[in-house]
Design a protein around this motif. Structure first.
Motif, PDB file in Angstrom:
ATOM      1  N   PHE A  65      -2.443 102.375   6.091  1.00 24.85           N
ATOM      2  CA  PHE A  65      -0.887 102.093   4.894  1.00 24.85           C
ATOM      3  C   PHE A  65      -1.115 102.978   3.903  1.00 24.85           C
ATOM      4  O   PHE A  65      -0.338 103.768   4.286  1.00 24.85           O
ATOM      5  CB  PHE A  65      -0.091 100.569   4.528  1.00 24.85           C
ATOM      6  N   PHE A  66      -2.323 102.567   3.053  1.00 25.51           N
ATOM      7  CA  PHE A  66      -2.664 103.014   1.558  1.00 25.51           C
ATOM      8  C   PHE A  66      -2.495 104.312   2.062  1.00 25.51           C
ATOM      9  O   PHE A  66      -3.109 105.638   0.885  1.00 25.51           O
ATOM     10  CB  PHE A  66      -2.930 102.418   0.501  1.00 25.51           C
ATOM     11  N   GLY A  67      -3.739 104.855   2.736  1.00 24.73           N
ATOM     12  CA  GLY A  67      -4.710 105.781   3.010  1.00 24.73           C
ATOM     13  C   GLY A  67      -3.708 107.033   3.797  1.00 24.73           C
ATOM     14  O   GLY A  67      -4.453 107.977   3.803  1.00 24.73           O
ATOM     15  N   TRP A  68      -3.269 106.565   4.882  1.00 19.66           N
ATOM     16  CA  TRP A  68      -1.944 107.788   5.628  1.00 19.66           C
ATOM     17  C   TRP A  68      -1.118 108.644   4.638  1.00 19.66           C
ATOM     18  O   TRP A  68      -1.726 109.517   5.236  1.00 19.66           O
ATOM     19  CB  TRP A  68      -0.909 106.078   6.150  1.00 19.66           C
ATOM     20  N   TYR A  69      -1.305 108.435   3.832  1.00 12.53           N
ATOM     21  CA  TYR A  69       0.000 109.314   2.704  1.00 12.53           C
ATOM     22  C   TYR A  69      -1.034 110.516   2.197  1.00 12.53           C
ATOM     23  O   TYR A  69      -0.947 111.748   2.864  1.00 12.53           O
ATOM     24  CB  TYR A  69       0.794 108.782   1.945  1.00 12.53           C
ATOM     25  N   PRO A  70      -2.429 110.194   1.671  1.00 11.76           N
ATOM     26  CA  PRO A  70      -3.223 110.534   1.061  1.00 11.76           C
ATOM     27  C   PRO A  70      -3.976 111.781   2.365  1.00 11.76           C
ATOM     28  O   PRO A  70      -4.124 112.467   1.711  1.00 11.76           O
ATOM     29  CB  PRO A  70      -4.581 109.888   0.553  1.00 11.76           C
ATOM     30  N   ALA A  71      -4.415 110.563   3.728  1.00  3.17           N
ATOM     31  CA  ALA A  71      -4.652 111.169   4.324  1.00  3.17           C
ATOM     32  C   ALA A  71      -3.604 112.654   4.848  1.00  3.17           C
ATOM     33  O   ALA A  71      -4.217 113.936   5.800  1.00  3.17           O
ATOM     34  CB  ALA A  71      -5.052 110.769   5.464  1.00  3.17           C
ATOM     35  N   GLN A  72      -2.307 112.820   5.091  1.00  2.00           N
ATOM     36  CA  GLN A  72      -1.524 113.784   5.467  1.00  2.00           C
ATOM     37  C   GLN A  72      -1.269 114.796   4.645  1.00  2.00           C
ATOM     38  O   GLN A  72      -1.374 115.784   4.961  1.00  2.00           O
ATOM     39  CB  GLN A  72       0.375 112.543   5.660  1.00  2.00           C
ATOM     40  N   LYS A  73      -1.344 114.363   3.530  1.00  2.00           N
ATOM     41  CA  LYS A  73      -1.733 115.033   2.259  1.00  2.00           C
ATOM     42  C   LYS A  73      -2.255 116.151   2.924  1.00  2.00           C
ATOM     43  O   LYS A  73      -2.287 117.692   2.393  1.00  2.00           O
ATOM     44  CB  LYS A  73      -0.898 114.732   1.276  1.00  2.00           C
ATOM     45  N   MET A 125      -8.179 108.092  -2.601  1.00  2.00           N
ATOM     46  CA  MET A 125      -7.820 109.127  -1.994  1.00  2.00           C
ATOM     47  C   MET A 125      -7.450 109.787  -2.351  1.00  2.00           C
ATOM     48  O   MET A 125      -7.721 110.992  -1.288  1.00  2.00           O
ATOM     49  CB  MET A 125      -7.381 108.464  -0.353  1.00  2.00           C
ATOM     50  N   TYR A 126      -6.309 109.886  -2.403  1.00  2.00           N
ATOM     51  CA  TYR A 126      -6.148 111.013  -3.786  1.00  2.00           C
ATOM     52  C   TYR A 126      -6.807 111.655  -4.385  1.00  2.00           C
ATOM     53  O   TYR A 126      -6.622 113.077  -4.362  1.00  2.00           O
ATOM     54  CB  TYR A 126      -4.240 110.884  -4.332  1.00  2.00           C
TER      55      TYR A 126
END
Length: 406
Positions: A385-393, A303-304
């Motif tokens: 959980f692991f998709g939230w941070y890249p999506a937030q970025k 996702m990053y």
């Protein structure tokens, strides 16, 4: 932007990179499949052990003499003579929670018929023993109370003994075999029970009246063991308390004296084996669960990469009115799609792998519905959980900077 459009965009983005999407799912697929397969094997083993213990008599209680100290030396329980026929009679007559009671004396030796012989063990018991151990007579009949009173030389044999002595396949009922030098007439053949969970052949035995074994083989008057069965498995502890009180009274033990007998139940064995298999199941599931963690990290990594590759696209969409929450939802949907799709494939693969293990290796399995739902729920949460941070970025990108990104 509505959810339907966001979903279409996410599906299109994933379909444009099918191989990368599949490789990202692979960690989730392997993780879910491993968890389901390991739990199925663990639960199958647990149920198999419980079934075998039940076949042995899950409400069975075993009473043996306890070791005693003489001259500072602790004697072996087999050398003690603390169990008497009076104990047997009192347990049979005075307990409310005991269903069947049988004495037991045994001796190992050679069973002989013609030119054939085999090492085995003869158990001296009464007619209740078959009920306690859940043995059934396949052919012939059991011995009678009259046989016990007269110490008759009659016996029942297990299938293993029959196979070793009667190699021609003829019925052993009515034939006379020797145990050591003592002749025994076979009155019945026991149904086969096979090996138990501890590797013991339950068919390698001879059963005879306990009086016969006491007088004609061992030349003793005491009992080596008393076996009982509680009314139900739930009454086992109450039955043990009753038996303890009777034996302490009979043996004239003071309150400060230790028991000169030991009592064990199949319930204890069942609890021990169950806790062991549960621990192994948890360990196997934990090891398999590491694959889910690895799969989640893989989702975050991809996702990053996806956010970096589509920075200009994100900027253009923001410049024409897309809000940060729309961008967040889009990438979050992509992440969840990857994990859910991988989870579905993993569930099918895990069930299939468990069935293959059962068919090829003949290993007992039991697929619990909750393990499937739990694995699927965990992989979905992994995607969030692991998709939230890249999506937030992605959602926090500045539109102007995003459009200029090369």
């Amino acid at each position: 932007m509505n959810f339907a459009n966001l979903f279409k965009i996410a599906v299109k983005a994933l379909s444009n990179n099918k191989l990368r999407g599949f490789l990202t799912m692979l960690g989730i697929i392997i993780g879910v499949a491993s968890v389901i397969t390991m739990l199925a094997i663990g639960q199958g083993s647990k149920r198999s052990i419980q079934a075998e213990i039940s076949e042995m008599g899950s409400n069975m209680i075993m009473i043996r003499p306890g070791g005693d100290m003489q001259g500072g030396v602790r004697l072996d329980a087999d050398d003690m003579e603390s169990l008497k026929l009076q104990d047997l009679e009192d347990i049979s007559n005075e307990t409310r929670y005991v269903n069947h009671v049988s004495p037991m004396v045994n001796s190992s030796g050679q069973a002989i018929y013609g030119a054939n012989n085999t090492p085995t063990t003869i158990y001296g018991v009464n007619t209740d023993y078959l009920e306690i151990r859940r043995y059934k007579v396949a052919e012939g009949d059991t011995f009678s109370e009259q046989d016990i009173r007269t110490a008759a030389k009659v016996c029942l044999i297990g299938q293993t003994v029959a196979d070793e002595l009667f190699t021609d396949g003829n019925s052993p009922v009515g034939k006379v075999i020797r145990f050591g030098t003592i002749p025994f007439r076979i009155v019945g053949l026991l149904e086969s029970k096979g090996y138990n969970s501890m590797g013991m052949d339950q068919d390698d035995l001879i059963i005879a009246p306990y009086t016969t074994v006491q007088k004609r083989i061992l030349a003793i008057t005491h009992l080596q063991e008393i076996v009982c069965s509680a009314l139900t498995e739930g009454y086992t502890n109450r039955a043990i308390d009753e038996i303890t009180e009777i034996l302490r009274t009979n043996h004239r033990l003071k309150e400060s004296d230790e028991d000169d007998f030991s009592i064990r139940s199949q319930q204890e064995l069942s609890s021990m084996m169950t806790s062991t298999t549960d621990m192994m199941t948890v360990l196997l599931a934990a090891v398999a669960g590491i694959s889910l963690l690895v799969g989640g990290i893989g989702i975050m990594n991809i996702m990053y990469v996806s956010v970096t590759e589509r920075t200009r696209e994100i900027g253009l969409r923001m410049s024409i009115g897309a809000k940060g929450r729309d961008i967040l939802a889009q990438f979050l949907i992509e992440s969840i799609l990857i994990s859910v799709t991988g989870g579905l494939i993993g569930v099918l693969l895990g069930i299939g792998a468990a069935l293959v293990v059962n068919h090829v290796a003949a290993f007992p399995i039991y697929i619990q519905p909750w393990s499937v739902f739990l694995s699927f729920a965990v992989c979905t949460l992994t995607g969030v959980f692991f998709g939230w941070y890249p999506a937030q970025k992605a959602a926090m990108l500045d539109p102007i900077e995003a459009i200029r990104y090369e």
